[in-house]
Enzyme design. Structure first.
Site, PDB file in Angstrom:
ATOM      1  N   LYS A 171       0.840  -0.921   0.014  1.00 21.36           N
ATOM      2  CA  LYS A 171       0.000  -0.012  -0.066  1.00 21.36           C
ATOM      3  C   LYS A 171       1.055   1.415  -0.037  1.00 21.36           C
ATOM      4  CE  LYS A 171      -4.673   0.962   0.082  1.00 21.36           C
ATOM      5  NZ  LYS A 171      -5.337   0.064  -0.098  1.00 21.36           N
TER       6      LYS A 171
HETATM    7  P1  NAD Z   1     -12.797   7.625  -2.880  1.00 19.64           P
HETATM    8  O1  NAD Z   1     -11.888   8.762  -2.374  1.00 19.64           O
HETATM    9  O2  NAD Z   1     -13.226   7.483  -4.077  1.00 19.64           O
HETATM   10  O3  NAD Z   1     -14.183   7.702  -2.161  1.00 19.64           O
HETATM   11  C1  NAD Z   1     -14.344   7.835  -0.634  1.00 19.64           C
HETATM   12  C2  NAD Z   1     -15.671   8.397  -0.140  1.00 19.64           C
HETATM   13  O4  NAD Z   1     -15.968   8.268   1.073  1.00 19.64           O
HETATM   14  C3  NAD Z   1     -16.147   9.677  -0.667  1.00 19.64           C
HETATM   15  O5  NAD Z   1     -17.351   9.969  -1.122  1.00 19.64           O
HETATM   16  C4  NAD Z   1     -15.783  10.425   0.562  1.00 19.64           C
HETATM   17  O6  NAD Z   1     -16.464  11.664   0.721  1.00 19.64           O
HETATM   18  C5  NAD Z   1     -16.557   9.476   1.628  1.00 19.64           C
HETATM   19  N1  NAD Z   1     -16.256   9.564   3.131  1.00 19.64           N
HETATM   20  C6  NAD Z   1     -14.979   9.846   3.503  1.00 19.64           C
HETATM   21  N2  NAD Z   1     -15.003   9.759   5.116  1.00 19.64           N
HETATM   22  C7  NAD Z   1     -16.443   9.706   5.202  1.00 19.64           C
HETATM   23  C8  NAD Z   1     -17.148   9.520   6.456  1.00 19.64           C
HETATM   24  N3  NAD Z   1     -16.434   9.527   7.550  1.00 19.64           N
HETATM   25  N4  NAD Z   1     -18.543   9.175   6.402  1.00 19.64           N
HETATM   26  C9  NAD Z   1     -19.034   9.133   4.980  1.00 19.64           C
HETATM   27  N5  NAD Z   1     -18.278   9.248   3.905  1.00 19.64           N
HETATM   28  C10 NAD Z   1     -17.140   9.286   3.950  1.00 19.64           C
HETATM   29  O7  NAD Z   1     -12.220   6.090  -2.382  1.00 19.64           O
HETATM   30  P2  NAD Z   1     -12.785   4.744  -2.706  1.00 19.64           P
HETATM   31  O8  NAD Z   1     -11.867   4.211  -3.796  1.00 19.64           O
HETATM   32  O9  NAD Z   1     -14.079   4.502  -3.174  1.00 19.64           O
HETATM   33  O10 NAD Z   1     -12.306   3.706  -1.398  1.00 19.64           O
HETATM   34  C11 NAD Z   1     -13.380   3.712  -0.523  1.00 19.64           C
HETATM   35  C12 NAD Z   1     -12.808   2.415   0.301  1.00 19.64           C
HETATM   36  O11 NAD Z   1     -12.752   1.183  -0.401  1.00 19.64           O
HETATM   37  C13 NAD Z   1     -11.344   2.627   1.045  1.00 19.64           C
HETATM   38  O12 NAD Z   1     -11.454   1.801   2.392  1.00 19.64           O
HETATM   39  C14 NAD Z   1     -10.473   1.891   0.122  1.00 19.64           C
HETATM   40  O13 NAD Z   1      -9.508   1.473   0.735  1.00 19.64           O
HETATM   41  C15 NAD Z   1     -11.541   0.791  -0.315  1.00 19.64           C
HETATM   42  N6  NAD Z   1     -11.223   0.048  -1.532  1.00 19.64           N
HETATM   43  C16 NAD Z   1     -11.203   0.587  -2.580  1.00 19.64           C
HETATM   44  C17 NAD Z   1     -11.046   0.044  -3.799  1.00 19.64           C
HETATM   45  C18 NAD Z   1     -11.154   0.719  -5.165  1.00 19.64           C
HETATM   46  O14 NAD Z   1     -10.939  -0.215  -6.397  1.00 19.64           O
HETATM   47  N7  NAD Z   1     -11.067   1.894  -5.423  1.00 19.64           N
HETATM   48  C19 NAD Z   1     -10.721  -1.392  -3.763  1.00 19.64           C
HETATM   49  C20 NAD Z   1     -10.912  -1.945  -2.625  1.00 19.64           C
HETATM   50  C21 NAD Z   1     -10.970  -1.304  -1.441  1.00 19.64           C
END
Ligand code: NAD
Length: 424
Positions: free
Chosen positions: A114
Site C-alpha cells: 500500500k
Molecule cells: P474515494 O476517495 O473514491 O471515495 C471515498 C468516499 O468516502 C467519498 O465519497 C468520501 O466523501 C467518503 N467519506 C470519507 N469519509 C467519510 C465518512 N466519515 N462518512 C461518510 N463518507 C465518507 O475512495 P474509494 O476508492 O471509493 O475507497 C473507499 C474505500 O474502499 C477505502 O477503504 C478503500 O481502501 C476501499 N477500496 C477501494 C478499492 C477501489 O478499487 N477503489 C478497492 C478495494 C477497497
C-alpha cells in the site's frame, strides 16, 4: 464544491493493532508458532519519502509519502495509492497487510502493498496533484515495477493519477511500461470493467450474503456509507438488483428517501456539485446517522474505523458488507457478532478491484484486451467461489467469516514461506 469539508473521519487510534490482532487469531487457529506470527506481522520493506511540491503560487511545500510492501512470497506486491490527510505509516502498514490476505484469499499471484501521501487532494489544483504524483513516483520508483510492486487507485486517487504514475515510471525507464500500475484509463491499457469492479464484487457478495440470511434481495433495503469510486457504483448496482437504497453518505453529509433514492439522479447531482448534500430527491440526514438506519444491508464504503465501539450497538442492519478496508474496528466486530449481524469482511467483500487489477496486469503483459463480458463473467465466478469457500470454512470451524477468511489467506501465505524456505 458547495459545502465545507468536515474532517474526513474519526480514524481509529491504530488500524495496525486491529490487523495484528486478526493475524494473531488466524495464527492460533492454524496452530502456527510465534515465529510465523513475527514473519507475517512485519512488513518486508517500507519506505518513507519527502515529496517536495512547488505550489501554483510559487511556494514550496514538502509532503510525506510512504510505500509499504508487506509480503512478496506469492508474487509481486500489489496495493493501492491513497491521497488523504489521515495517511500515517501505521495505517499504510495495516492496509498493506490486508492486501496480502486479500490477494492470497482470492488466489491472485501477488503479495500485498500500500502507498499513501499525506495530502487533502480537495485543496490542491490538478497540476499540483500531477506534480505530487510524479515526484512521489520518482521517489519510490526503485521499489515498483510490473514484477516488483504494482500500485492502483485508492481513496483520493483515480485513473488520472495512475496515468501520471505510469508515464513517470515509463519515462525513467525509456519505454512504456503499462504493467507498472492498474486502474489506468482504457485508452492507456486499462481493463474494461476495472472502474466498477470493486463495487460489482461487493454486490455479488452482498446478494449472496442476504440470501444466506433468508432475505430476498428483490425488495430488500440498503444503506451505503461513502459515495466515491466504490460506494456510488455499489449503490447503483444494488438498486439495479432490486434493493431500495434508503440512504447514502459522503464526508460532507448524507441524504435519504424512504421509497429508495434514485441513484442515477444522485450520481448526476454528485458530478455537478461534488457531494450528495443538497440532492433534491431526498431529505438531508446527519452524516453518521446513516449507519444506524434500519435496513437489511449496510455497505460501509468510506474509510477505516467508521463502525466502532461507540456506535456498533446501534447498527441496525442484518448484514454488513465491507466495501471499505477496515471499516469495522475489532471491538465493533465483537459487538456485531454478539448481536447476530453477519459481517462479510473487507478482504473478501471488496476484492473485486484486485481481481480485475490482476486481469488488467495480465492483459497489459500480453498486450491483448478482453471484452467487458469476459471480464465481468470471470470476476463474478471468482467472487462467488471465494464467498462459498469462506462461508463453508466459517461453518466448518464455527468461526465468523472474518476469522475464516483471514485463516484461509494466512495459511496460503505461510505455505508459500515454508515451501520457499528461509534464506540463507
Ligand atoms: P474515494 O476517495 O473514491 O471515495 C471515498 C468516499 O468516502 C467519498 O465519497 C468520501 O466523501 C467518503 N467519506 C470519507 N469519509 C467519510 C465518512 N466519515 N462518512 C461518510 N463518507 C465518507 O475512495 P474509494 O476508492 O471509493 O475507497 C473507499 C474505500 O474502499 C477505502 O477503504 C478503500 O481502501 C476501499 N477500496 C477501494 C478499492 C477501489 O478499487 N477503489 C478497492 C478495494 C477497497
Amino acid at each position: 464544491m458547495t459545502t465545507t469539508a468536515q474532517p474526513i473521519t474519526a480514524v481509529p487510534a491504530n488500524p495496525l493493532a486491529d490487523a495484528h490482532a486478526q493475524l494473531a487469531s488466524a495464527i492460533e487457529l492454524l496452530g502456527y508458532d510465534d515465529g510465523m506470527f513475527s514473519l507475517l506481522a512485519q512488513p518486508r520493506r517500507e519506505v518513507t519519502v519527502a515529496v517536495p511540491l512547488r505550489r501554483d503560487d510559487g511556494r514550496i511545500e514538502v509532503l510525506v509519502g510512504h510505500r509499504v510492501q508487506h509480503n512478496l512470497s506469492r508474487g509481486p506486491a500489489k496495493g493501492g495509492l491513497r491521497f488523504s490527510p489521515d495517511v500515517s505509516l501505521d495505517e499504510v502498514r495495516a492496509l498493506a497487510m490486508w492486501m496480502t490476505w486479500k490477494c492470497a484469499l482470492l488466489d491472485v499471484p501477488y503479495g500485498g502493498a500500500k502507498g499513501g501521501v499525506r495530502i487533502d487532494p480537495a485543496l490542491y489544483s490538478e497540476s499540483e496533484l500531477e506534480r505530487v504524483t510524479r515526484r512521489y513516483t520518482s521517489e519510490i520508483s526503485p521499489l515498483i515495477g510490473p514484477e516488483r510492486d504494482i500500485p492502483a487507485p485508492d481513496v483520493g486517487t483515480d485513473e488520472r493519477t495512475m496515468a501520471w504514475l505510469m508515464d513517470t515510471y515509463s519515462l525513467q525507464h525509456g519505454h512504456t511500461v503499462l504493467g507498472v500500475t492498474t486502474g489506468k484509463p482504457l485508452s492507456l491499457g486499462g481493463s474494461r470493467g476495472r472502474a466498477t469492479a470493486t463495487s460489482r464484487g461487493v454486490v455479488h457478495v452482498a446478494l449472496a450474503a442476504l440470501r444466506e440470511c433468508g432475505i430476498d434481495p428483490a425488495g430488500a433495503t440498503a444503506v451505503v456509507q461513502g459515495f466515491g469510486k466504490v460506494g456510488r457504483h455499489a449503490a447503483r448496482f444494488l438498486a439495479e438488483a432490486g434493493l431500495r437504497v434508503l440512504a447514502v453518505s459522503d464526508q460532507y453529509g448524507a441524504v435519504g428517501a424512504e421509497p429508495g433514492l434514485d441513484v442515477a439522479a444522485l450520481e448526476a447531482h454528485v458530478d455537478a456539485h461534488g457531494t450528495v448534500v443538497g440532492f433534491p430527491g431526498g431529505e438531508e440526514l446527519d452524516r453518521d446517522a446513516v449507519l444506524e438506519r434500519s435496513a437489511d444491508l449496510l455497505v460501509p464504503a468510506a474509510v477505516e474505523g467508521t463502525i466502532h465501539a461507540g456506535n456498533a450497538d446501534r447498527v441496525r442492519a442484518r448484514v454488513v458488507v465491507e466495501g471499505a478496508n477496515g471499516p469495522t474496528t475489532r471491538e465493533a466486530d465483537g459487538i456485531l457478532e454478539a448481536r447476530g449481524v453477519l459481517v462479510v469482511p473487507d478482504i473478501l467483500a471488496n476484492a473485486g478491484g484486485v481481481i480485475v487489477s490482476y486481469f488488467e496486469w495480465v492483459q497489459a503483459n500480453q498486450a491483448y484486451w478482453w471484452s467487458t463480458e469476459d471480464v465481468e463473467a470471470r470476476l463474478e465466478e471468482r467472487m462467488l467461489q471465494a464467498w462459498h469457500h469462506v462461508r463453508d470454512h466459517s461453518r466448518r470451524l464455527g468461526v465468523p467469516l472474518r476469522t475464516a477468511a483471514t485463516a484461509l489467506a494466512v495459511e496460503r501465505v505461510a505455505q508459500a514461506h515454508q515451501q520457499r524456505g528461509l534464506y540463507p
